[in-house]
Write a protein that holds these residues in place. Sequence first.
Motif, short mmCIF file in Angstrom:
data_model
loop_
_atom_site.label_atom_id
_atom_site.label_comp_id
_atom_site.label_asym_id
_atom_site.label_seq_id
_atom_site.Cartn_x
_atom_site.Cartn_y
_atom_site.Cartn_z
N LYS A 46 68.33 85.66 13.68
CA LYS A 46 68.26 84.52 12.76
C LYS A 46 67.11 83.57 13.08
O LYS A 46 66.83 82.67 12.31
CB LYS A 46 69.56 83.70 12.88
CG LYS A 46 70.56 83.93 11.79
CD LYS A 46 71.71 82.95 11.91
CE LYS A 46 71.45 81.61 11.26
NZ LYS A 46 71.71 81.53 9.84
N SER A 133 75.71 81.97 8.92
CA SER A 133 75.29 82.58 7.66
C SER A 133 74.18 83.60 7.94
O SER A 133 73.37 83.42 8.86
CB SER A 133 74.81 81.50 6.70
OG SER A 133 73.88 80.65 7.35
N ASN A 135 71.23 84.49 7.14
CA ASN A 135 69.89 84.20 6.65
C ASN A 135 69.04 83.81 7.86
O ASN A 135 69.57 83.48 8.92
CB ASN A 135 69.92 83.04 5.64
CG ASN A 135 70.63 81.81 6.20
OD1 ASN A 135 71.58 81.93 6.96
ND2 ASN A 135 70.15 80.64 5.84
N HIS A 219 67.09 72.38 5.61
CA HIS A 219 68.04 73.47 5.77
C HIS A 219 68.12 74.14 4.42
O HIS A 219 67.82 73.52 3.41
CB HIS A 219 69.40 72.86 6.13
CG HIS A 219 70.16 73.66 7.12
ND1 HIS A 219 70.11 73.41 8.46
CD2 HIS A 219 70.99 74.71 6.98
CE1 HIS A 219 70.91 74.26 9.09
NE2 HIS A 219 71.45 75.06 8.21
MG MG Z 1 73.68 78.49 7.76
#
Ligand code: MG
Length: 316
Positions: A46, A133, A135, A219
Motif C-alpha cells: 500500500k 482499504s 488502494n 486522502h
Molecule cells: Mg483507506
Amino acid sequence: MITIDIAKVKNALINDEIVAIPTETVYGLAGNIYSEIAIKKIFNAKKRPLFNPLIVHIKSAEYLEKIAHNIPEIAWKLAASFWPGPLTMVLNKQDHISDLITAGKRTVAVRVPNHKLTLELLNEIEFPIAAPSANIFKTLSPTSAKHVFGAFGNEILILDGDECKIGLESTIIGFEEDIPILYRLGAITIEEIESITGKIKIAAAQNHAPEAPGMLSQHYSPRTKMILTTDMQSEIAKFKNKKIGVLSFKSENQKNQVIKIETLSKTGNLKEAASNFYHALHSLDSSDLDLIIAEKLPNEGLGKTLNDRLIRAIYK
Ligand code: MG
Ligand code: TXA
C-alpha cells in the motif's frame, strides 16, 4: 489474479500472503494478524506509513474479547446494533496484538464486516485478518475487484465479491472514559450512532500521526485535479477550454457542456449516492480529463461523510 475460489484465498492467507477481500464498504487488503510477514507486506504493497494502524476484521462480536479488553458496555451495545456492518471500534488491545498492526498504540481498531464471502472466509480460518482499504496510500478507495486490479494487478489474489453495496468506509468510533468519540465519518451516520449512545464527541482533524489517519487532510484522492463547488454553472464557465468531467449529486443539466458527467443519484437519495461515489470518481479519473468539478452534497446524514471525502480528495 481475480478469483471466486475461497479455498485458494484461504490457502494464500495461511501461507503469509496478502489477498484482497470484498466487504460491504470497500475492498480490503488482508493478511493474517499473527503473521508479521503478511502484515509487513500490507504496508509495503500500500506504500502506507507505519504510523497508520490497521483494522482487525473478526468473524463475530463473540470473538471481540480475544482482540480487546476492558470493553465499555456502550461498545457492546454498538456491536449488537451494527455488527456485522460498517462500524469500526477502537478499543484497548490484548497484549498479543502486535505493535505493527496498531502502530505502537495500546488500542486496536476492530470490526465485523458484512459480506457473505468474507464472513465465509473468516469462518474457515483460525485467525482474524488485518485489512486496510485495498488502494495505494492516499488514492481512491476500491469498490470493485476491477478497481483493486487497477492498483495491484497480478501482484495479489483478489476475491471477487461484486461491487461493494455500501461503497463508503466504516465509521470509526473510539471511547474516552467510556464516552464514544467519532474518529472518522463513515457509512453509519452520527445520527444513527447517537440513537444508540446519546450525544457523542467529535475528534478534531489532525495532520500528523492522527488518532485515525482517515483524518489526514489529503486522502482518497483521484489523480486528476479536482475542485468542489456549490455553483456548478459558474465553475464550468470558468474552465471552458478544459476537458471537464462533472460529479453531480442528482442533476444532469450540464450534460452538453462537459465531456463526462457522473450522477450519484437521480432521485437525490444519499444512500444510493454513497454506493456510487467511488465508482463514479474512479470512472472520471480514468477518462483523461483536465479537471473534475464535484458538486457539494447536502450536509446531512451520509451527505456529511461524502462531503468529508470530497474535501480530502481536493486537498493537495
Ligand atoms: Mg483507506
Ligand atoms: O470500511 C473500512 O473500514 C475498510 C474495510 C476494508 O474494512 N477499511 C479501511 O481501512 O478503511 P483503512 O486502513 O483504510 O482505514 C482504517 C483507519 C485508518 O484511518 C486508521 O488510522 C484507523 O482506521 N485506525 C486503525 N487503528 C486505529 C487505532 N488503534 N486508533 C485510531 N485509529 C485507528
